[in-house]
Design a protein around this motif. Sequence first.
Motif, PDB file in Angstrom:
ATOM      1  N   GLY A  82       0.817  -1.207   0.000  1.00  0.00           N
ATOM      2  CA  GLY A  82       0.000   0.000   0.000  1.00  0.00           C
ATOM      3  C   GLY A  82       0.849   1.254   0.000  1.00  0.00           C
ATOM      4  O   GLY A  82       1.932   1.291   0.610  1.00  0.00           O
ATOM      5  N   ASN A  99      -4.771   3.257   1.967  1.00  0.00           N
ATOM      6  CA  ASN A  99      -3.645   2.542   1.376  1.00  0.00           C
ATOM      7  C   ASN A  99      -3.818   2.198  -0.091  1.00  0.00           C
ATOM      8  O   ASN A  99      -2.871   2.323  -0.880  1.00  0.00           O
ATOM      9  CB  ASN A  99      -3.377   1.261   2.167  1.00  0.00           C
ATOM     10  CG  ASN A  99      -1.959   1.167   2.675  1.00  0.00           C
ATOM     11  OD1 ASN A  99      -1.086   1.898   2.242  1.00  0.00           O
ATOM     12  ND2 ASN A  99      -1.728   0.263   3.602  1.00  0.00           N
ATOM     13  N   PHE A 100      -5.004   1.759  -0.487  1.00  0.00           N
ATOM     14  CA  PHE A 100      -5.205   1.311  -1.868  1.00  0.00           C
ATOM     15  C   PHE A 100      -6.151   2.213  -2.651  1.00  0.00           C
ATOM     16  O   PHE A 100      -6.357   2.004  -3.837  1.00  0.00           O
ATOM     17  CB  PHE A 100      -5.717  -0.134  -1.872  1.00  0.00           C
ATOM     18  CG  PHE A 100      -4.738  -1.098  -1.292  1.00  0.00           C
ATOM     19  CD1 PHE A 100      -3.640  -1.515  -2.021  1.00  0.00           C
ATOM     20  CD2 PHE A 100      -4.890  -1.560  -0.001  1.00  0.00           C
ATOM     21  CE1 PHE A 100      -2.707  -2.387  -1.483  1.00  0.00           C
ATOM     22  CE2 PHE A 100      -3.964  -2.443   0.553  1.00  0.00           C
ATOM     23  CZ  PHE A 100      -2.871  -2.856  -0.189  1.00  0.00           C
ATOM     24  N   MET A 101      -6.682   3.206  -1.986  1.00  0.00           N
ATOM     25  CA  MET A 101      -7.564   4.164  -2.639  1.00  0.00           C
ATOM     26  C   MET A 101      -6.790   5.385  -3.116  1.00  0.00           C
ATOM     27  O   MET A 101      -7.126   6.006  -4.120  1.00  0.00           O
ATOM     28  CB  MET A 101      -8.646   4.611  -1.639  1.00  0.00           C
ATOM     29  CG  MET A 101      -9.691   5.541  -2.210  1.00  0.00           C
ATOM     30  SD  MET A 101     -10.692   6.307  -0.903  1.00  0.00           S
ATOM     31  CE  MET A 101     -11.078   4.900   0.121  1.00  0.00           C
ATOM     32  N   ARG A 142     -13.209   8.697  -7.572  1.00  0.00           N
ATOM     33  CA  ARG A 142     -12.333   8.496  -6.418  1.00  0.00           C
ATOM     34  C   ARG A 142     -11.979   9.816  -5.757  1.00  0.00           C
ATOM     35  O   ARG A 142     -11.933   9.939  -4.527  1.00  0.00           O
ATOM     36  CB  ARG A 142     -11.057   7.773  -6.858  1.00  0.00           C
ATOM     37  CG  ARG A 142     -10.152   7.371  -5.714  1.00  0.00           C
ATOM     38  CD  ARG A 142      -8.695   7.344  -6.135  1.00  0.00           C
ATOM     39  NE  ARG A 142      -8.174   8.682  -6.386  1.00  0.00           N
ATOM     40  CZ  ARG A 142      -6.889   9.002  -6.278  1.00  0.00           C
ATOM     41  NH1 ARG A 142      -5.996   8.094  -5.941  1.00  0.00           N
ATOM     42  NH2 ARG A 142      -6.480  10.221  -6.533  1.00  0.00           N
ATOM     43  N   THR A 175     -16.182   2.858  -2.265  1.00  0.00           N
ATOM     44  CA  THR A 175     -14.763   3.203  -2.375  1.00  0.00           C
ATOM     45  C   THR A 175     -14.270   2.728  -3.736  1.00  0.00           C
ATOM     46  O   THR A 175     -14.844   1.821  -4.334  1.00  0.00           O
ATOM     47  CB  THR A 175     -13.908   2.525  -1.283  1.00  0.00           C
ATOM     48  OG1 THR A 175     -14.037   1.111  -1.393  1.00  0.00           O
ATOM     49  CG2 THR A 175     -14.327   2.980   0.105  1.00  0.00           C
ATOM     50  N   GLU A 229     -10.719   1.514  -4.954  1.00  0.00           N
ATOM     51  CA  GLU A 229      -9.330   1.251  -4.618  1.00  0.00           C
ATOM     52  C   GLU A 229      -8.535   0.982  -5.892  1.00  0.00           C
ATOM     53  O   GLU A 229      -8.186  -0.153  -6.217  1.00  0.00           O
ATOM     54  CB  GLU A 229      -9.239   0.080  -3.641  1.00  0.00           C
ATOM     55  CG  GLU A 229      -9.871   0.402  -2.283  1.00  0.00           C
ATOM     56  CD  GLU A 229      -9.634  -0.674  -1.259  1.00  0.00           C
ATOM     57  OE1 GLU A 229      -9.584  -1.866  -1.640  1.00  0.00           O
ATOM     58  OE2 GLU A 229      -9.491  -0.336  -0.066  1.00  0.00           O
ATOM     59  N   TYR A 237      -5.540   1.412  -6.551  1.00  0.00           N
ATOM     60  CA  TYR A 237      -4.198   0.877  -6.367  1.00  0.00           C
ATOM     61  C   TYR A 237      -4.200  -0.584  -5.934  1.00  0.00           C
ATOM     62  O   TYR A 237      -3.140  -1.173  -5.764  1.00  0.00           O
ATOM     63  CB  TYR A 237      -3.430   1.716  -5.337  1.00  0.00           C
ATOM     64  CG  TYR A 237      -3.242   3.158  -5.764  1.00  0.00           C
ATOM     65  CD1 TYR A 237      -2.764   3.469  -7.027  1.00  0.00           C
ATOM     66  CD2 TYR A 237      -3.539   4.203  -4.897  1.00  0.00           C
ATOM     67  CE1 TYR A 237      -2.596   4.783  -7.431  1.00  0.00           C
ATOM     68  CE2 TYR A 237      -3.373   5.520  -5.294  1.00  0.00           C
ATOM     69  CZ  TYR A 237      -2.899   5.798  -6.550  1.00  0.00           C
ATOM     70  OH  TYR A 237      -2.741   7.100  -6.933  1.00  0.00           O
ATOM     71  N   ARG A 238      -5.388  -1.157  -5.712  1.00  0.00           N
ATOM     72  CA  ARG A 238      -5.454  -2.553  -5.298  1.00  0.00           C
ATOM     73  C   ARG A 238      -4.947  -3.476  -6.406  1.00  0.00           C
ATOM     74  O   ARG A 238      -4.320  -4.507  -6.159  1.00  0.00           O
ATOM     75  CB  ARG A 238      -6.900  -2.914  -4.940  1.00  0.00           C
ATOM     76  CG  ARG A 238      -7.107  -4.323  -4.473  1.00  0.00           C
ATOM     77  CD  ARG A 238      -6.564  -4.589  -3.081  1.00  0.00           C
ATOM     78  NE  ARG A 238      -7.334  -3.913  -2.051  1.00  0.00           N
ATOM     79  CZ  ARG A 238      -7.082  -4.042  -0.757  1.00  0.00           C
ATOM     80  NH1 ARG A 238      -6.084  -4.798  -0.349  1.00  0.00           N
ATOM     81  NH2 ARG A 238      -7.816  -3.395   0.147  1.00  0.00           N
TER      82      ARG A 238
END
Length: 332
Positions: A93, A205-207, A253, A322, A324, A326-327
Motif C-alpha cells: 500500500g 492505502n489502496f484508494m 475516487r 470506495t 481502490e 491501487y489494489r
Amino acid sequence: MIPLPSDASVSIAGRSPGLAAGSVEAVVTLPTFKRPQQVLETLSSLKAQRTGRRFAVIVIENEAEAREGARAVLPLFESGEMPGMVIIAHQRGNCSAYNAGWQTAVLQFPNFKHLLVIDDDEIAEPDWLERMCKAAETLQADIVGGPQVPVFADPSHARWAEHPVFAPPYRETGRVPALFSSGNLLVGRNVLAAMGPPFLDLRFNFMGGGDSDFLSRCAQKGFVLGWCAEAKVKETVPARRVEADWIRARSLRNGVISTLVEKKKRAGTPLAGFKVFAKSLALLAASPLRGAIRLARTGSLTTGLYPVYVALGRVLAEFGYTNEQYRQPEKN
C-alpha cells in the motif's frame, strides 16, 4: 522519540558505504512498486541535481517478494554512486510505503531539515531539489508542493494535460491554502515531529488520498503551505490513464476522498456528518451547471463531466462506496 519500525514492517536492504548521515540536510524518499527501469530513471535524475546541499535518497521497495526495484537500484547505493539507503516496506500500500520511508528518514538522518518526495514514474528537473528547499525557506513554509507535468506515452494525448486529473492546482509560486498530492512534495522535519507516525492513514492505502488527508491535517494544525511553480517533475502517463473508464474512476475516487477527508476535518464538531452530506448534495445539484461552464470554456466533454463525477463520488462515499484503484496496479 519516534519508535523504531518493527522488523516485520520495515527492513534495510542496503546502504551506501561511509554514509555521513549526520551531515545530510535533505532526504529524498522514493517509493517504488514493480517499476525497476523507471525507478532507475528517477534515480538518474536525482543524481543530476544541481545543489550545494548534502542530500541522501531512501528508496522504499513496496513489493516485498520479487523486489525487482530494490535489486535494480542496490548496486548504485552499495557502490557509493548514490548516497542513501534501500529499504523494504513489507506491508503493501502506498501509505505504508510513505510511512516506512518517512519514519526511516527521521530515525536514520538526525539532522535533516527537509524531506522531499518523488514517485518512481517521475523525473526531477536538475534544479528541483534546490528550488523546493529554497521555496520553503523564502516562503517560510513548512510544506511545499510542486507541479507534476504529465508526459504522455502517446504524444497525441497531450491535449489531456489541462484536464483537472492532470493539471496542477496552482500556476504561481507562493503560499497556498491547501495541497493535495505527495507526488512532488517537501515536508519539514518539524512537521513530521509534530504529526508523528503513522503519518498517513492506512485506510487510504489502496484508494489514494492518504497524502491529501495528511496535508489537510497539517493545515489544520497551523503549518504553512507553499507552492513552487518552478520546481517541476515530469510524470509518465501511460495510455491506459486517458481511457474513459480510468478518467471516470479517478474522478469518482477524488470525490470519495474529498468526503472522507472533510469528515475527518470536521470530526467532533456539531452536525459534522449532516453538514458534509448537505455540502455533497449541493455540489451534486450544482455540478451540471459547473460542468456546462467547463465544457463551454474548454470544448472538452470529459472536462465538463469532471465536477459531475466528483460530486457523485462525494455522495456515493456516504453509502460506503470506495474505489481502490491501487489494489490492482496492473490496471492503473
